[in-house]
Structures are given as structure tokens and as C-alpha cells.
Design a protein around this motif. Structure first.
Motif, PDB file in Angstrom:
ATOM      1  N   TYR A  70       2.459  14.663  -8.971  1.00 55.90           N
ATOM      2  CA  TYR A  70       3.356  15.797  -8.710  1.00 55.90           C
ATOM      3  C   TYR A  70       4.794  15.631  -9.197  1.00 55.90           C
ATOM      4  CZ  TYR A  70      -0.473  16.876  -5.496  1.00 55.90           C
ATOM      5  OH  TYR A  70      -1.698  17.129  -4.950  1.00 55.90           O
ATOM      6  N   GLY A  71       5.111  14.528  -9.862  1.00 59.96           N
ATOM      7  CA  GLY A  71       6.508  14.285 -10.245  1.00 59.96           C
ATOM      8  C   GLY A  71       7.197  13.424  -9.207  1.00 59.96           C
ATOM      9  N   ASN A  72       8.510  13.195  -9.410  1.00 57.56           N
ATOM     10  CA  ASN A  72       9.186  12.245  -8.517  1.00 57.56           C
ATOM     11  C   ASN A  72       9.495  12.822  -7.152  1.00 57.56           C
ATOM     12  OD1 ASN A  72       9.163   9.810  -9.782  1.00 57.56           O
ATOM     13  ND2 ASN A  72      10.982  10.263 -11.014  1.00 57.56           N
ATOM     14  N   VAL A  73       8.577  12.645  -6.220  1.00 60.33           N
ATOM     15  CA  VAL A  73       8.780  13.151  -4.865  1.00 60.33           C
ATOM     16  C   VAL A  73       9.307  12.026  -3.972  1.00 60.33           C
ATOM     17  CG1 VAL A  73       7.653  14.192  -2.870  1.00 60.33           C
ATOM     18  CG2 VAL A  73       6.943  14.834  -5.182  1.00 60.33           C
ATOM     19  N   PHE A  74       8.716  10.838  -4.114  1.00 61.87           N
ATOM     20  CA  PHE A  74       9.066   9.727  -3.221  1.00 61.87           C
ATOM     21  C   PHE A  74       9.832   8.635  -3.947  1.00 61.87           C
ATOM     22  CE2 PHE A  74       4.843  10.954  -1.187  1.00 61.87           C
ATOM     23  CZ  PHE A  74       5.424  11.569  -0.089  1.00 61.87           C
ATOM     24  N   LYS A  75      10.820   8.083  -3.281  1.00 64.94           N
ATOM     25  CA  LYS A  75      11.462   6.832  -3.704  1.00 64.94           C
ATOM     26  C   LYS A  75      10.460   5.704  -3.457  1.00 64.94           C
ATOM     27  CE  LYS A  75      15.557   5.969  -4.344  1.00 64.94           C
ATOM     28  NZ  LYS A  75      16.618   5.772  -3.401  1.00 64.94           N
ATOM     29  N   ILE A  76      10.342   4.772  -4.406  1.00 67.37           N
ATOM     30  CA  ILE A  76       9.434   3.635  -4.204  1.00 67.37           C
ATOM     31  C   ILE A  76      10.194   2.539  -3.443  1.00 67.37           C
ATOM     32  CG2 ILE A  76       7.882   1.963  -5.325  1.00 67.37           C
ATOM     33  CD1 ILE A  76       7.164   4.958  -5.842  1.00 67.37           C
ATOM     34  N   PRO A  77       9.761   2.234  -2.227  1.00 73.68           N
ATOM     35  CA  PRO A  77      10.520   1.287  -1.400  1.00 73.68           C
ATOM     36  C   PRO A  77      10.186  -0.174  -1.729  1.00 73.68           C
ATOM     37  CG  PRO A  77       8.634   2.079  -0.180  1.00 73.68           C
ATOM     38  CD  PRO A  77       8.580   2.762  -1.522  1.00 73.68           C
ATOM     39  N   GLU A  78      10.958  -1.033  -1.129  1.00 73.10           N
ATOM     40  CA  GLU A  78      10.786  -2.469  -1.370  1.00 73.10           C
ATOM     41  C   GLU A  78      10.838  -3.175  -0.016  1.00 73.10           C
ATOM     42  OE1 GLU A  78      13.638  -5.547  -3.496  1.00 73.10           O
ATOM     43  OE2 GLU A  78      13.822  -3.518  -4.304  1.00 73.10           O
ATOM     44  N   GLY A  79       9.924  -4.115   0.222  1.00 70.21           N
ATOM     45  CA  GLY A  79       9.972  -4.891   1.460  1.00 70.21           C
ATOM     46  C   GLY A  79      11.161  -5.832   1.440  1.00 70.21           C
ATOM     47  N   LEU A 111       0.842  -1.212   0.000  1.00 72.60           N
ATOM     48  CA  LEU A 111       0.000   0.000   0.000  1.00 72.60           C
ATOM     49  C   LEU A 111       0.872   1.255   0.000  1.00 72.60           C
ATOM     50  CD1 LEU A 111      -2.735   1.418   0.121  1.00 72.60           C
ATOM     51  CD2 LEU A 111      -2.727   1.132   2.602  1.00 72.60           C
ATOM     52  N   THR A 112       1.964   1.220   0.763  1.00 71.02           N
ATOM     53  CA  THR A 112       2.906   2.352   0.773  1.00 71.02           C
ATOM     54  C   THR A 112       3.372   2.659  -0.647  1.00 71.02           C
ATOM     55  OG1 THR A 112       3.667   1.775   2.998  1.00 71.02           O
ATOM     56  CG2 THR A 112       5.145   3.138   1.666  1.00 71.02           C
ATOM     57  N   CYS A 113       3.716   1.599  -1.385  1.00 69.90           N
ATOM     58  CA  CYS A 113       4.182   1.795  -2.772  1.00 69.90           C
ATOM     59  C   CYS A 113       3.066   2.388  -3.628  1.00 69.90           C
ATOM     60  CB  CYS A 113       4.649   0.474  -3.380  1.00 69.90           C
ATOM     61  SG  CYS A 113       6.111  -0.193  -2.578  1.00 69.90           S
ATOM     62  N   ASP A 114       1.845   1.907  -3.437  1.00 69.77           N
ATOM     63  CA  ASP A 114       0.722   2.434  -4.226  1.00 69.77           C
ATOM     64  C   ASP A 114       0.487   3.921  -3.933  1.00 69.77           C
ATOM     65  OD1 ASP A 114       0.360  -0.052  -5.314  1.00 69.77           O
ATOM     66  OD2 ASP A 114      -1.294  -0.626  -3.977  1.00 69.77           O
ATOM     67  N   ILE A 115       0.564   4.286  -2.659  1.00 67.79           N
ATOM     68  CA  ILE A 115       0.365   5.698  -2.291  1.00 67.79           C
ATOM     69  C   ILE A 115       1.479   6.553  -2.895  1.00 67.79           C
ATOM     70  CG2 ILE A 115       0.266   7.339  -0.362  1.00 67.79           C
ATOM     71  CD1 ILE A 115      -0.786   5.008   1.405  1.00 67.79           C
ATOM     72  N   ALA A 116       2.712   6.057  -2.793  1.00 65.20           N
ATOM     73  CA  ALA A 116       3.865   6.811  -3.312  1.00 65.20           C
ATOM     74  C   ALA A 116       3.744   7.006  -4.825  1.00 65.20           C
ATOM     75  CB  ALA A 116       5.168   6.095  -2.962  1.00 65.20           C
ATOM     76  N   LYS A 117       3.342   5.943  -5.515  1.00 65.27           N
ATOM     77  CA  LYS A 117       3.224   6.042  -6.987  1.00 65.27           C
ATOM     78  C   LYS A 117       2.108   7.008  -7.372  1.00 65.27           C
ATOM     79  CE  LYS A 117       4.957   1.408  -7.900  1.00 65.27           C
ATOM     80  NZ  LYS A 117       4.487   0.024  -7.889  1.00 65.27           N
ATOM     81  N   ARG A 118       1.019   6.965  -6.616  1.00 64.31           N
ATOM     82  CA  ARG A 118      -0.094   7.867  -6.891  1.00 64.31           C
ATOM     83  C   ARG A 118       0.360   9.310  -6.715  1.00 64.31           C
ATOM     84  NH1 ARG A 118      -4.189   5.970  -3.248  1.00 64.31           N
ATOM     85  NH2 ARG A 118      -4.366   4.393  -4.873  1.00 64.31           N
TER      86      ARG A 118
END
Ligand code: TYM
Length: 327
Positions: A166-175, A154-161
């Protein structure tokens, strides 16, 4: 260096499950990664806490994690509620997380059954606070047990959304979930995960249990009538003991089966108990020393709190600017 972030709730004593599923990896990752860890005390109040007990739990958990081998010279280890950016970003991310997504979280469904008298909004939005924890530090990897996998997705989904808007604000993490030990089960009911809140005290091994208590719990562990140490479907109790033994000793299931070929469950349970006792002994000894020095503990978390605030503020500032807040 890649960034590692993870956290644990200081709600009661830390369990063997927490240790094998997550904390052991936190310790191992310290040399290779830039590691940031937190006590997620904000998360704990989603379930009602008694204030005096909560204060003790926070200090105990802080000392316990250091005792496991988190080195404050190498890693940041801070207290979530001391760093206000976490609560701030959680609000913002709440507005980018859908009701439907949160409704599908299995932990929410389980916990709202268990705490039916207190299904508060925080329990529901818990995953957006957790997403904020991770995303604030632009983490690459998040070492956790299997039960947190859905929250990380879910964290990844929120970050991608958010990035999509807004452009690349968040790094997409990995478990980062261990092969062995990701899901340690209760010793009394091996269909349920080992948890601090197990009604049966013998089901859960605590990090700070004495050697006698640990041996007693393993000797009473539920097995089956097959009387053969092998990993197989339906042998949940034995599978769990093999998982624990393997995680602690590094032995494969095949090696364990050979070691106990022709032997009974009594010998096997004793061996598992002894291996766990030896793994936890130095932790308990270090804990006793650390918890006696509250001044030192406070010095450690204050330093870490401050640095965590600086790092996380960079992300929060960017997020707020992108959304449209003014300075
Ligand atoms: P928490 O406090 O329930 O558990 C801490 C860590 O221990 C793992 N774990 C287990 N692993 C194997 N077997 C078990 N029986 C077992 N029980 C627990 C959990 O998977 C976890 O890795 N929401 C998180 C805390 C958190 C967090 C975060 C984690 C808050 N913010 C950001 C990662 C990133 C939790 O409640 O963990």
C-alpha cells in the motif's frame, strides 16, 4: 524527536528482570525522545486472569512504573484497553500475518507448553496485537529485553509487507536492547529467565520486595563449586549475579572480578543484594505514596489515554483507507 514506544503486561508484580531489561531504559530515554508507554492489559488475558486480582494488578503496575521514574509531564503512559485503536488494528494486522510466522514464535511455543489446557487464539495472535501497538505510533525505537526480539522482528516483517502492498504507511521500528541486563535469569535456576511466574519464589526478585526479602533471595542464589567470581561459560549462576551487579552499578565484568578477587561467594552475594536494595529503595517508597492516591493515578492515565487515542487514530484511519474500507 524520534518516537519511542514500549509496553509491559500488568500480570502480577514487576520483576527485577523487567526493570533492568526494559523499564530502566524507558526512564533514561525520556529526555532525548518522544516517549509513549503502555500497560498491555489486553495481552494479559491470553492467560486466564482472576478479575479482582487483574484490577489490582493494573493499578499496582501503573503506580510501579510511575515510581520507577516515568514522568507524565514528559511521556505518555496509557492503558492499552482504554484506547480502542489497538484492538482494531490488531484485527487488521492479523489478516496480514501468516500462520507460519506465528507458529515460529518461541514465546508461543513455550507458553502453549506451559498452558496446555488453554492454547487460545489470542495466545497465538498475540504478536500481531503487539505489532499494532508499536506501528500505531510510528515508533522509531522499542526498548525491550532480549525475549521480545523475535516479536519486534515480526513487527518489522508485517510492516514491510503492508508497506509493500500500500505504500509507506508504517515506520519500520528498531528494537533497543540493553548491553547489560537484557536477559536476567532466575536466581534459583539460572538457565531460565527471571519471570513473574517462577514456581520457586526465591528465583524472582520483585520491584517491591522488602530489603530483607531481597537480601535473603540473593543469599540463597544458586552459584557453583568453583568459588571464584569470574564470568565464564558454565558458571550460569555467577554470570547472572555479575550481570545484575554490573547493570545496577555500571561496573564492567573485569572490574567486578578484581573487586572480588580472593573473596568468597558470600561477600559477593551480599554486595549484589545491597546494590539491588539501594537501587529499588526509592522506587518502593515512591510506589507506596502513588498507590495510595488512586485519584491521581486515574487522572494520569485518562489524560494519556485520550492523547494516545488521537495519535493512534491518525495511523488507523490511514490503514483503513489504504485497505479499502469506506468512511
Ligand atoms: P513483559 O510484560 O513480559 O515484559 C516487559 C519487559 O520486560 C522485559 N523482560 C526482561 N528483561 C530482562 N530479563 C528478564 N528476565 C525479563 N523479563 C521480561 C521484556 O523483554 C519486556 O521488554 N509482549 C510484551 C509487552 C508488549 C510490548 C508491546 C512490548 C505488548 N506490546 C509493544 C513492546 C512493544 C511483554 O509481554 O513484555
Amino acid at each position: 524527536k524520534q518516537v519511542v514506544f514500549s509496553a509491559i503486561q500488568p500480570s502480577g508484580t514487576i520483576t527485577l528482570g523487567n526493570y533492568l531489561g526494559a523499564i530502566r531504559n524507558w526512564v533514561k530515554m525520556q529526555d532525548e525522545y518522544s516517549c509513549i508507554y503502555a500497560l498491555a492489559d489486553l495481552h494479559t488475558i491470553t492467560v486466564r486472569q482472576e478479575p479482582a486480582q487483574m484490577r489490582r494488578n493494573i493499578i499496582d503496575a501503573y503506580a510501579s512504573i510511575l515510581a520507577c521514574g516515568i514522568d507524565v509531564e514528559k511521556s505518555l503512559f496509557f492503558i492499552q484497553s482504554h484506547v480502542p485503536t489497538h484492538a482494531q488494528i490488531a484485527w487488521i494486522l492479523n489478516c496480514y500475518t501468516q500462520f507460519g510466522e506465528l507458529s515460529r514464535m518461541t514465546q508461543f511455543k513455550d507458553k502453549s507448553k506451559k498452558h496446555a489446557d488453554n492454547i487460545n487464539a489470542g495466545l497465538f495472535t498475540y504478536p500481531s496485537l503487539m505489532a499494532g501497538d508499536i506501528l500505531l505510533y510510528q515508533a522509531d525505537k522499542v526498548p525491550v529485553g532480549a525475549d521480545q526480539k523475535q516479536h519486534i522482528e515480526l513487527t518489522c516483517d508485517i510492516a514491510k509487507r503492508f508497506n509493500g502492498l500500500y505504500g509507506n504507511v508504517f515506520k519500520i521500528p528498531e528494537g533497543f536492547i540493553p548491553k547489560n541486563g537484557a536477559r536476567v535469569m532466575s536466581l534459583q535456576n539460572p538457565l531460565n529467565k527471571m519471570s513473574k511466574s517462577d514456581e520457586n519464589v526465591n528465583g524472582c526478585v520483585h520491584l517491591l520486595d522488602s530489603p530483607e526479602v531481597i537480601m535473603k533471595k540473593f543469599k540463597r542464589a544458586v552459584t557453583d563449586s568453583d568459588a571464584c567470581v569470574r564470568y565464564a561459560e558454565g558458571k550460569d549462576g555467577v554470570n547472572n549475579l555479575m550481570t545484575i551487579y554490573g547493570a545496577v552499578t555500571g561496573k564492567t565484568f573485569e572490574e567486578i572480578e578484581n573487586e572480588f578477587a580472593g573473596k568468597g561467594y558470600g561477600d559477593f552475594k551480599t554486595a549484589v543484594g545491597e546494590a539491588v536494595v539501594e537501587e529499588l529503595r526509592p522506587i518502593r517508597e515512591r510506589y507506596e505514596r502513588l498507590v495510595a492516591d488512586k485519584g491521581y493515578l486515574a487522572e494520569c492515565y485518562r489524560k494519556a489515554d485520550e492523547i494516545a487515542y488521537k495519535i493512534s487514530s491518525r495511523t488507523l484511519d490511514k490503514v483503513m483507507k489504504k485497505v479499502g474500507f469506506i468512511k
